[in-house]
Design a protein around this motif. Sequence first.
Motif: not given
Length: 378
Positions: A39-51, A67-70, A162-164
């Motif tokens: 993994i080089a980069c993971a960006t946090l998404c609103g769904t990550d925060i909700e979970i 983490g599902h944006e990476m 690219a992650s986003m």
Amino acid sequence: MTLPLTTRAAVLTAHGAALELQDLPLPTEIAPGAALVRIACATLCGTDIEIWSGTMSFPGMLPMVLGHEMVGTIVAVGAGTHDALGRELKPGDRIGWSESTCGECAGCVVLREPVHCSRRGYGFLQRSDVPPYATAGLSDYAYVVPGAAKLLIPDGVKDAWASMAGCAAKTVLRAFDRAGGIRPGSRVAIQGSGALGIFATAVAKISGAAQVITIGAPAARLDLARRFGADDVVDIAEGGVVERVTELTAGHGADHVFDFAGAASVGPEAVGMAAVRGTVTIVGSTGPVGDPFPLSAIMGKELTVTGSLNGDIADYVRSIAFFEAFADRFPWDDLFSSPVGLAEASAKIASMDRLDEVKAVIDPRLDARVSSAEEAAA
């Protein structure tokens, strides 16, 4: 090459709790069509925060790696592994990937809509205590399963972009497609000033909208929305959202209203601020209950109401192409916070939950660099 047998990962063991750094097993063999990625980069998404918070939950989902944006660099591939466009993948290639689909159910075969695959699998919905353990972004390594739609990332697209693109951007582009596109000169109202709402603001402007109104909070996010093309902003803290949008559009209302907020009030507000024969597109309302509104309002205005669920590999391809085409159009880097290591992922999730930042960036490689620096200093 000797493959790693374990990976460090930030594991969610209880909703609302700090993530635990654990060592998880990695496969000893890479299956045909699969890949092992650093993994080089993971960006946090609103769904990550909700979970994390428990707002989105279901029995048996924990423990898990969020983490599902990476994006990452391939370390090893199984036989016959290629990306969604048929390009052969090899060690050293930089890829992103979308959720896995079966290719056999009615959603895949009849509807030809991967988002409606009955066996659709996100890496972050994989429990971390059963094989294949580590398939999500908040880890040093991720196992990309054979059914996941992989995509070779061009050099001109930055890691964070690219992650986003893997969720937030593709979700927005699908929503615009579901809405039927933006006719040049249209008035567009964007409900929500998070990453999706701000990105949607930019997309609306690029699409030719004459007026883009972004609705949300706090004030810092609305200021950011202005930098991404918003002609006007409406602060929900001040109330009177429908009245304010109606005033800003000289009494006409918005030709397109996009919900990227998901608050209980967005339904009646969307219908209220929509112009006659306008379109309302629901994207962010993942919760079970919203405030009621009369169906007669939809009938009376002859509104078109459509839903849009996430995005699929086709939307992912388009989102990467979007960043290539419009790399210089807006200050995309302003959406992202400075990257931190995996050890700081918990703090970043809490920060996003407080709305202190729009898009947190995790680079697991930073932890190794810090450790090396500390050892050298000692």
